[in-house]
Design a protein around this motif. Structure first.
Motif, short mmCIF file in Angstrom:
data_model
loop_
_atom_site.label_atom_id
_atom_site.label_comp_id
_atom_site.label_asym_id
_atom_site.label_seq_id
_atom_site.Cartn_x
_atom_site.Cartn_y
_atom_site.Cartn_z
N ALA A 173 0.08 -16.38 -57.66
CA ALA A 173 0.27 -17.42 -56.65
C ALA A 173 1.35 -16.94 -55.68
O ALA A 173 2.44 -16.54 -56.09
CB ALA A 173 0.69 -18.73 -57.31
N LEU A 174 1.03 -16.99 -54.39
CA LEU A 174 1.92 -16.46 -53.35
C LEU A 174 2.14 -17.51 -52.28
O LEU A 174 1.24 -18.31 -51.99
CB LEU A 174 1.29 -15.23 -52.69
N PRO A 175 3.32 -17.51 -51.64
CA PRO A 175 3.47 -18.36 -50.46
C PRO A 175 2.46 -17.95 -49.39
O PRO A 175 2.09 -16.77 -49.29
CB PRO A 175 4.91 -18.07 -50.00
N LYS A 176 2.01 -18.90 -48.62
CA LYS A 176 0.97 -18.64 -47.63
C LYS A 176 1.38 -17.55 -46.63
O LYS A 176 0.54 -16.83 -46.09
CB LYS A 176 0.64 -19.93 -46.90
N THR A 177 2.69 -17.43 -46.43
CA THR A 177 3.20 -16.46 -45.44
C THR A 177 3.52 -15.10 -46.07
O THR A 177 4.02 -14.22 -45.38
CB THR A 177 4.47 -17.03 -44.79
N HIS A 178 3.24 -14.95 -47.36
CA HIS A 178 3.59 -13.69 -48.04
C HIS A 178 2.76 -12.53 -47.48
O HIS A 178 1.60 -12.71 -47.07
CB HIS A 178 3.35 -13.84 -49.55
N LYS A 179 3.33 -11.33 -47.51
CA LYS A 179 2.66 -10.15 -46.96
C LYS A 179 1.36 -9.80 -47.70
O LYS A 179 0.48 -9.14 -47.16
CB LYS A 179 3.60 -8.95 -46.97
N PHE A 180 1.24 -10.26 -48.98
CA PHE A 180 0.03 -9.98 -49.75
C PHE A 180 -1.00 -11.11 -49.67
O PHE A 180 -2.08 -11.02 -50.26
CB PHE A 180 0.37 -9.74 -51.22
N ALA A 181 -0.67 -12.18 -48.95
CA ALA A 181 -1.51 -13.38 -48.95
C ALA A 181 -2.91 -13.10 -48.40
O ALA A 181 -3.88 -13.76 -48.80
CB ALA A 181 -0.85 -14.50 -48.16
N GLY A 182 -3.04 -12.13 -47.51
CA GLY A 182 -4.34 -11.85 -46.92
C GLY A 182 -5.17 -10.85 -47.70
O GLY A 182 -6.32 -10.56 -47.32
N MET A 183 -4.64 -10.31 -48.77
CA MET A 183 -5.36 -9.31 -49.56
C MET A 183 -6.36 -9.99 -50.49
O MET A 183 -6.07 -11.04 -51.06
CB MET A 183 -4.38 -8.46 -50.37
N PRO A 184 -7.57 -9.40 -50.67
CA PRO A 184 -8.54 -10.01 -51.58
C PRO A 184 -8.11 -9.91 -53.04
O PRO A 184 -8.38 -10.80 -53.84
CB PRO A 184 -9.82 -9.20 -51.33
#
Length: 310
Positions: A173-184
């Motif tokens: 679980a990551l914050p929406k703004t985290h750098k990994f948030a867009g990774m599949p």
């Protein structure tokens, strides 16, 4: 101490009183008349009173017999209720089944089980108490609860039986703004420098240890910023920007808009719910519950050959 001979004599007295005839009472009781007459005489001698007037038309109660009849009838009714209660207790169809459960098990496991137990044992009362996983085994050993549903894993000794019920793939679980948030998918080793919100060891030592061991297997020890008591709290802390969290992937549906849940590249399974019970205390209700849960597990895990191709 119960005088069973007196109980039997009173039962015979009631039959004769209700039938008003020794012959008819003997037939109702499935015995011959002479032994019945003899037993009533024994009762009269023991009580030192005459209970019946014998005549050609049958047997009528004496004043003393009539006086004690209501009490004897009430006593017989109580014996009947006692016999029924004993039989129900033996069959497990009455009484209280005490369950201790973590909150997630109360949502995804217990409703269906309690519904099925209610169909089998209509008079059974199921009492559910919320517990932490760390409390489960001690509570079972003390006899405070009959069954526990918690995050448990391992060998608990001969006095405790256990059956894993649910497992899930681990996700992050990551914050929406985290750098990994867009990774599949996210590689576990890439989280080595991240602050973690983790399930408290004081609540579930097994679960905590499994998460830490998973991180160490990926080459790092997690930098723990917060320890919390529930998975829901992990997600909430992540949403507040307080770190990241390793959680069961099924919790994705419960994540708020401020949190994204991404699967790990590594296939890591964690046991999320185990049912445990005492093997030293016999309970038909517990045995039925284990049978129901085992049946559900068997139907959920079907052989690959039995599945239809996609």
């Amino acid at each position: 101490m119960i005088n069973f001979r007196l109980v039997r004599h009173l039962w015979l007295f009631l039959a004769v009183a209700e039938e008003g005839h020794f012959g008819r009472a003997a037939k109702r009781l499935g015995m011959s008349q002479p032994p019945l007459t003899e037993q009533i005489q024994v009762l009269e001698q023991a009580l030192k009173v005459k209970l019946f007037e014998r005549g050609r038309k049958g047997a009528t109660l004496t004043p003393v017999g009539a006086a004690i009849l209501p009490a004897v009838r009430k006593f017989a009714e109580q014996l009947g209720r006692l016999e029924l209660a004993v039989q129900e207790a033996i069959s497990g169809s009455t009484g209280v089944l005490s369950i201790g459960a973590i909150s997630s098990a109360m949502v995804d496991t217990l409703p269906a089980l309690i519904d099925e137990l209610g169909k089998r044992f209509p008079q059974l009362t199921v009492s559910v108490t919320e517990i932490d996983s760390v409390e489960a085994i001690p509570a079972l050993q003390r006899g405070d609860i009959d069954m526990a549903f918690a995050r448990l894993e391992g060998d608990f000794g001969p006095s405790i039986g256990a059956l894993p019920l649910r497992q899930d793939r681990l996700a992050v679980a990551l914050p929406k703004t985290h750098k990994f948030a867009g990774m599949p998918r996210v590689r576990l080793a890439s989280l080595a420098e991240e602050p973690f919100v983790i399930f408290a060891r004081a609540v579930s030592p097994t679960y905590f240890d499994s998460l830490v061991a998973t991180c160490r297997a990926a080459g790092f020890s997690p930098r723990i910023l917060h320890e919390v008591r529930t998975v829901a709290s992990q997600v909430a802390f992540v949403g507040c920007g307080q770190g990241i969290a390793l959680i069961p992937s099924s919790l994705k549906k419960a994540a708020p808009d401020s949190v994204v849940v991404r699967p790990l590249k590594e296939a890591v399974n964690v046991i999320t719910t185990t049912v445990a019970w005492s093997t030293t205390r016999k309970s038909p209700a517990v045995e039925a519950a284990i049978e129901i849960l085992s049946s559900h597990l068997a139907s959920a895990v079907k052989p690959r050959s039995a599945r239809r191709p996609a």
